[in-house]
Design a protein around this motif. Structure first.
Motif, PDB file in Angstrom:
ATOM      1  N   TRP A  46       4.588 -27.690  -6.863  1.00  0.00           N
ATOM      2  CA  TRP A  46       5.067 -28.913  -7.503  1.00  0.00           C
ATOM      3  C   TRP A  46       5.078 -28.663  -9.005  1.00  0.00           C
ATOM      4  N   VAL A  47       6.241 -28.679  -9.618  1.00  0.00           N
ATOM      5  CA  VAL A  47       6.362 -28.466 -11.062  1.00  0.00           C
ATOM      6  C   VAL A  47       6.728 -29.798 -11.697  1.00  0.00           C
ATOM      7  N   ILE A  48       5.854 -30.285 -12.553  1.00  0.00           N
ATOM      8  CA  ILE A  48       5.962 -31.652 -13.073  1.00  0.00           C
ATOM      9  C   ILE A  48       6.285 -31.649 -14.557  1.00  0.00           C
ATOM     10  N   GLU A  49       7.261 -32.471 -14.927  1.00  0.00           N
ATOM     11  CA  GLU A  49       7.612 -32.670 -16.324  1.00  0.00           C
ATOM     12  C   GLU A  49       7.148 -34.064 -16.747  1.00  0.00           C
ATOM     13  N   ALA A  50       6.731 -34.212 -17.989  1.00  0.00           N
ATOM     14  CA  ALA A  50       6.267 -35.512 -18.481  1.00  0.00           C
ATOM     15  C   ALA A  50       7.349 -36.570 -18.310  1.00  0.00           C
ATOM     16  N   SER A  51       6.930 -37.806 -18.113  1.00  0.00           N
ATOM     17  CA  SER A  51       7.893 -38.893 -17.951  1.00  0.00           C
ATOM     18  C   SER A  51       8.417 -39.377 -19.293  1.00  0.00           C
ATOM     19  N   LYS A  52       7.677 -39.100 -20.338  1.00  0.00           N
ATOM     20  CA  LYS A  52       8.050 -39.593 -21.665  1.00  0.00           C
ATOM     21  C   LYS A  52       8.041 -38.446 -22.671  1.00  0.00           C
ATOM     22  N   PHE A  53       9.052 -38.432 -23.544  1.00  0.00           N
ATOM     23  CA  PHE A  53       9.118 -37.454 -24.624  1.00  0.00           C
ATOM     24  C   PHE A  53       9.361 -38.189 -25.939  1.00  0.00           C
ATOM     25  N   GLY A  67       7.378 -49.252  -7.728  1.00  0.00           N
ATOM     26  CA  GLY A  67       7.537 -50.277  -8.745  1.00  0.00           C
ATOM     27  C   GLY A  67       7.199 -49.842 -10.154  1.00  0.00           C
ATOM     28  N   SER A  68       6.767 -48.602 -10.317  1.00  0.00           N
ATOM     29  CA  SER A  68       6.377 -48.119 -11.641  1.00  0.00           C
ATOM     30  C   SER A  68       7.592 -47.849 -12.520  1.00  0.00           C
ATOM     31  N   ARG A  69       7.441 -48.102 -13.814  1.00  0.00           N
ATOM     32  CA  ARG A  69       8.498 -47.772 -14.770  1.00  0.00           C
ATOM     33  C   ARG A  69       8.484 -46.294 -15.144  1.00  0.00           C
ATOM     34  N   SER A  70       7.369 -45.642 -14.919  1.00  0.00           N
ATOM     35  CA  SER A  70       7.244 -44.221 -15.240  1.00  0.00           C
ATOM     36  C   SER A  70       7.860 -43.375 -14.133  1.00  0.00           C
ATOM     37  N   HIS A  71       8.884 -42.612 -14.476  1.00  0.00           N
ATOM     38  CA  HIS A  71       9.528 -41.712 -13.525  1.00  0.00           C
ATOM     39  C   HIS A  71       9.375 -40.266 -14.011  1.00  0.00           C
ATOM     40  N   TYR A  72       8.985 -39.410 -13.091  1.00  0.00           N
ATOM     41  CA  TYR A  72       8.734 -38.016 -13.425  1.00  0.00           C
ATOM     42  C   TYR A  72       9.737 -37.104 -12.728  1.00  0.00           C
ATOM     43  N   LYS A  73      10.192 -36.118 -13.449  1.00  0.00           N
ATOM     44  CA  LYS A  73      11.040 -35.088 -12.867  1.00  0.00           C
ATOM     45  C   LYS A  73      10.129 -34.046 -12.235  1.00  0.00           C
ATOM     46  N   LYS A 112       1.142 -39.785 -20.920  1.00  0.00           N
ATOM     47  CA  LYS A 112       0.319 -40.973 -21.159  1.00  0.00           C
ATOM     48  C   LYS A 112      -0.282 -41.558 -19.889  1.00  0.00           C
ATOM     49  N   ASP A 113       0.318 -41.327 -18.720  1.00  0.00           N
ATOM     50  CA  ASP A 113      -0.268 -41.835 -17.476  1.00  0.00           C
ATOM     51  C   ASP A 113      -1.479 -41.013 -17.051  1.00  0.00           C
ATOM     52  N   PHE A 114      -1.501 -39.757 -17.453  1.00  0.00           N
ATOM     53  CA  PHE A 114      -2.579 -38.846 -17.078  1.00  0.00           C
ATOM     54  C   PHE A 114      -3.705 -38.837 -18.106  1.00  0.00           C
ATOM     55  N   ILE A 115      -3.333 -39.015 -19.373  1.00  0.00           N
ATOM     56  CA  ILE A 115      -4.304 -39.017 -20.469  1.00  0.00           C
ATOM     57  C   ILE A 115      -4.013 -40.245 -21.334  1.00  0.00           C
ATOM     58  N   PRO A 116      -4.664 -41.354 -21.064  1.00  0.00           N
ATOM     59  CA  PRO A 116      -4.348 -42.581 -21.809  1.00  0.00           C
ATOM     60  C   PRO A 116      -4.582 -42.467 -23.309  1.00  0.00           C
TER      61      PRO A 116
END
Length: 315
Positions: free
Chosen positions: A82-89, A15-21, A97-101
């Motif tokens: 697991w290689v993670i890209e930020a959900s927001k640019f 249900g989260s709006r944040s989607h990560y590649k 922002k989800d990891f460091i408010p």
């Protein structure tokens, strides 16, 4: 042993709006009769986007799936990556922002605060969402290997290795801060317990961290490295109370450590190295560190900033 690789756009949680590649490269069984459990999970946080350079090296080393392959080649086949890209640019700037408010509009931290453990909580949730998609994908193809089969009790819980590249180092700093202020919770181990493929709680994630790699990190503001003496002291104390040691590796190039326009990056690195040196001497071998400098005989350029991913020595 076999591997399964793929790339997904996954929600942070249902249900989260944040989607990560997320690019994944996972240990899988060749058949249901021969399960494989990874010895480690390597989690790599990518940095800002660099586009339109026309440089094939930069383009290649900006590809998440290619980064995953490189990490596997360095750590060996018995690992999950697991290689993670930020959900927001914001333009090219990654904003975790989800990891460091407490970040500004360009994704630069205003502080690292362990309250609520946002980084460790988000990682556990994100890996869980990703693993569900992997399983659904594989199970839709019965002839493919299966992930997450029964595992014998003689396999230990996988260790966690963290990699923060460029802006991705901010997530690593937040995790280090959370680890420093976390508490060890004793738990009984059932001899019949089957180790989890991924950490399933923030406690299990923090307790499993064995290595922390800073990969040519740098910011246009302060905060690229941990310079708080209290945090490093707490890390040393935290690690002394558990069986698993921890190793910090700082990988750098002239692009970051010798940038005359951002002299604070090199100074922050030196401060962190000095703090780690003091605490490592008192840790009885439980805390160790090293710094590795690459392309020191070359003029600083953007290509070397990405080449360090391929060149870094993780041993």
């Amino acid at each position: 042993m076999a591997r399964w690789s793929g790339i997904f756009k996954v929600p942070l949680c249902p249900g989260s709006r944040s989607h990560y590649k997320v690019a994944t490269s996972l240990c899988v069984s060749s058949s249901s009769q021969s399960p494989v459990v990874p010895s480690m999970n390597a989690i790599f946080f990518n940095g800002d986007r660099v586009r339109g350079t026309g440089n094939p090296v930069i383009e290649k080393l900006s590809d998440l799936e290619n980064i995953a392959e490189i990490i596997v080649s360095k750590l060996g086949e018995n690992c999950n990556v697991w290689v993670i890209e930020a959900s927001k640019f914001n333009g090219p700037f990654a904003v975790y922002k989800d990891f460091i408010p407490s970040v500004n509009q360009w994704g630069e931290p205003t502080s690292y605060d362990p309250t609520g453990d946002p980084a460790s909580t988000s990682i556990v949730s994100l890996l869980s969402s990703c693993l569900k998609q992997v399983k659904n994908t594989i199970l839709s193809k019965p002839k493919e290997p299966c992930v997450g089969e029964a595992i014998g009790s003689h396999f230990p819980q996988p260790k966690t290795l963290l990699f923060g590249f460029s802006k991705g180092g901010t997530v690593i700093n937040q995790l280090v801060t959370e680890l420093a202020f976390s508490e060890i919770k004793s738990s009984t181990v059932n001899s019949q317990h089957e180790p989890d493929i991924i950490p399933t709680s923030k406690e299990s994630l923090l307790n499993s961290i064995a290595e922390i790699h800073y990969v040519d990190v740098g910011l246009n503001s302060s905060g690229a490295y941990i310079t708080d003496q209290d945090v490093i002291k707490r890390i040393a104390k935290r690690v002394s109370e558990r069986s698993l040691g921890i190793r910090f590796v700082l990988h750098g190039t002239p692009r970051q450590w010798r940038d005359s326009m951002r002299v604070w990056v090199g100074k922050e690195k030196d401060t962190m190295v000095n703090l780690l040196d003091v605490e490592s001497r008192k840790s009885g071998g439980k805390l160790s560190f090293c710094e590795r400098f690459y392309f020191g005989d070359k003029m600083a350029n953007m290509q070397m900033h990405f080449e360090v991913i391929e060149s870094m020595d993780v041993c």
